[in-house]
Scaffold this motif. Structure first.
Motif, PDB file in Angstrom:
ATOM      1  N   MET A  60       0.819  -1.212   0.000  1.00 42.24           N
ATOM      2  CA  MET A  60       0.000   0.000   0.000  1.00 42.24           C
ATOM      3  C   MET A  60       0.852   1.260   0.000  1.00 42.24           C
ATOM      4  N   ALA A  61       2.012   1.212   0.646  1.00 42.47           N
ATOM      5  CA  ALA A  61       2.869   2.399   0.680  1.00 42.47           C
ATOM      6  C   ALA A  61       3.294   2.788  -0.735  1.00 42.47           C
ATOM      7  N   ARG A  62       3.562   1.774  -1.578  1.00 41.67           N
ATOM      8  CA  ARG A  62       3.948   2.051  -2.973  1.00 41.67           C
ATOM      9  C   ARG A  62       2.835   2.811  -3.677  1.00 41.67           C
ATOM     10  N   ASP A  63       1.608   2.322  -3.560  1.00 42.06           N
ATOM     11  CA  ASP A  63       0.481   2.975  -4.218  1.00 42.06           C
ATOM     12  C   ASP A  63       0.252   4.379  -3.678  1.00 42.06           C
ATOM     13  N   ASP A  64       0.397   4.536  -2.383  1.00 41.49           N
ATOM     14  CA  ASP A  64       0.213   5.860  -1.781  1.00 41.49           C
ATOM     15  C   ASP A  64       1.266   6.847  -2.269  1.00 41.49           C
ATOM     16  N   GLU A  65       2.532   6.403  -2.317  1.00 40.88           N
ATOM     17  CA  GLU A  65       3.613   7.265  -2.811  1.00 40.88           C
ATOM     18  C   GLU A  65       3.382   7.649  -4.269  1.00 40.88           C
ATOM     19  N   PHE A  66       2.997   6.654  -5.057  1.00 38.70           N
ATOM     20  CA  PHE A  66       2.760   6.913  -6.478  1.00 38.70           C
ATOM     21  C   PHE A  66       1.578   7.860  -6.663  1.00 38.70           C
ATOM     22  N   SER A  67       0.513   7.641  -5.945  1.00 36.89           N
ATOM     23  CA  SER A  67      -0.668   8.514  -6.033  1.00 36.89           C
ATOM     24  C   SER A  67      -0.326   9.944  -5.637  1.00 36.89           C
ATOM     25  N   GLU A  68       0.478  10.093  -4.617  1.00 38.79           N
ATOM     26  CA  GLU A  68       0.899  11.429  -4.182  1.00 38.79           C
ATOM     27  C   GLU A  68       1.726  12.109  -5.280  1.00 38.79           C
ATOM     28  N   TYR A  69       2.651  11.359  -5.878  1.00 41.81           N
ATOM     29  CA  TYR A  69       3.474  11.910  -6.954  1.00 41.81           C
ATOM     30  C   TYR A  69       2.593  12.354  -8.128  1.00 41.81           C
ATOM     31  N   VAL A  70       1.671  11.493  -8.533  1.00 42.11           N
ATOM     32  CA  VAL A  70       0.786  11.817  -9.654  1.00 42.11           C
ATOM     33  C   VAL A  70      -0.053  13.050  -9.328  1.00 42.11           C
ATOM     34  N   GLY A  71      -0.556  13.131  -8.119  1.00 34.73           N
ATOM     35  CA  GLY A  71      -1.343  14.298  -7.719  1.00 34.73           C
ATOM     36  C   GLY A  71      -0.556  15.594  -7.815  1.00 34.73           C
ATOM     37  N   GLN A  72       0.719  15.530  -7.516  1.00 32.70           N
ATOM     38  CA  GLN A  72       1.563  16.724  -7.559  1.00 32.70           C
ATOM     39  C   GLN A  72       2.041  17.062  -8.959  1.00 32.70           C
ATOM     40  N   ARG A  73       2.245  16.073  -9.816  1.00 33.47           N
ATOM     41  CA  ARG A  73       2.917  16.305 -11.104  1.00 33.47           C
ATOM     42  C   ARG A  73       2.048  16.135 -12.342  1.00 33.47           C
ATOM     43  N   ARG A  74       0.849  15.663 -12.215  1.00 29.05           N
ATOM     44  CA  ARG A  74       0.025  15.359 -13.390  1.00 29.05           C
ATOM     45  C   ARG A  74      -0.170  16.572 -14.298  1.00 29.05           C
ATOM     46  N   THR A  75      -0.471  17.725 -13.747  1.00 31.28           N
ATOM     47  CA  THR A  75      -0.678  18.926 -14.556  1.00 31.28           C
ATOM     48  C   THR A  75       0.593  19.297 -15.311  1.00 31.28           C
ATOM     49  N   GLN A  76       1.720  19.239 -14.636  1.00 32.60           N
ATOM     50  CA  GLN A  76       2.990  19.548 -15.291  1.00 32.60           C
ATOM     51  C   GLN A  76       3.280  18.550 -16.408  1.00 32.60           C
ATOM     52  N   LEU A  77       3.037  17.273 -16.165  1.00 33.57           N
ATOM     53  CA  LEU A  77       3.262  16.253 -17.192  1.00 33.57           C
ATOM     54  C   LEU A  77       2.351  16.479 -18.392  1.00 33.57           C
ATOM     55  N   ARG A  78       1.094  16.859 -18.142  1.00 34.24           N
ATOM     56  CA  ARG A  78       0.169  17.161 -19.235  1.00 34.24           C
ATOM     57  C   ARG A  78       0.669  18.326 -20.078  1.00 34.24           C
ATOM     58  N   ARG A  79       1.156  19.349 -19.430  1.00 38.09           N
ATOM     59  CA  ARG A  79       1.660  20.515 -20.159  1.00 38.09           C
ATOM     60  C   ARG A  79       2.865  20.161 -21.015  1.00 38.09           C
ATOM     61  N   ILE A  80       3.773  19.398 -20.441  1.00 39.48           N
ATOM     62  CA  ILE A  80       4.954  18.980 -21.202  1.00 39.48           C
ATOM     63  C   ILE A  80       4.523  18.146 -22.405  1.00 39.48           C
ATOM     64  N   ALA A  81       3.636  17.196 -22.180  1.00 39.91           N
ATOM     65  CA  ALA A  81       3.160  16.334 -23.268  1.00 39.91           C
ATOM     66  C   ALA A  81       2.469  17.169 -24.348  1.00 39.91           C
ATOM     67  N   TYR A  82       1.669  18.128 -23.935  1.00 42.17           N
ATOM     68  CA  TYR A  82       0.973  18.976 -24.905  1.00 42.17           C
ATOM     69  C   TYR A  82       1.955  19.781 -25.745  1.00 42.17           C
TER      70      TYR A  82
END
Length: 168
Positions: free
Chosen positions: A1-23
């Motif tokens: 569960m710690a892995r999923d929690d860490e990953f979810s936290e990372y995605v929550g923080q970086r998803r917008t930035q990743l979308r912008r870069i991809a765009y």
């Protein structure tokens, strides 16, 4: 569960930035979302290794760049996107006077130049960091960047003149 929690936290923080870069890399909202989904899937699979290595952001950017290259090589990706006027640009937080013109100019660059410009000036990486992300030499980054900026200058100057602007 710690892995999923860490990953979810990372995605929550970086998803917008990743979308912008991809765009900025592909110039299409829908393709950008697909790139981000692909990148997050690959990142999740490699999460324990990447987390231990310590530079998750660099790994995620590299996945985006590689996935963008892979997708551009697929024949069905060469088709024209959606309906005119229906596919709207992403709502960005950064202040650019005319995003559409800038995005079109950026999309007209060869993929290598576009990657360098996005990583150097949008993400804010140094020459060395960009070279590491793209697995090339710093000199390559500098030359690609120089060519890309010259081409963007030409394109944007021509666009400015076409709408009735004057040179300063």
């Amino acid at each position: 569960m710690a892995r999923d929690d860490e990953f979810s936290e990372y995605v929550g923080q970086r998803r917008t930035q990743l979308r912008r870069i991809a765009y900025l890399l592909c110039g299409d909202v829908h393709k950008a979302e697909d790139l981000v989904q692909t990148a997050l899937l690959k990142l999740y699979v490699a999460w324990p290794k990447v987390r231990r290595a310590g530079n998750v952001d660099a790994y995620a950017r590299r996945i985006l760049v590689n996935s963008g290259i892979d997708e551009s090589r697929r024949p069905w990706r060469r088709e024209a996107p959606g309906l005119d006027g229906v596919d709207v640009l992403m709502d960005e937080d950064f202040g650019v006077e005319d995003r559409r013109v800038l995005i079109e100019a950026l999309a007209s660059l060869p993929i290598g130049q576009r990657q360098v410009v996005v990583l150097r000036y949008f993400v804010g990486l140094s020459v060395e960091e960009t070279a590491a992300d793209l697995h090339c030499k710093p000199g390559t980054v500098k030359s690609q960047c120089s060519r890309a900026l010259a081409r963007l200058n030409d394109l944007l100057t021509a666009q400015f003149r076409a709408v009735g602007g004057t040179d300063r």
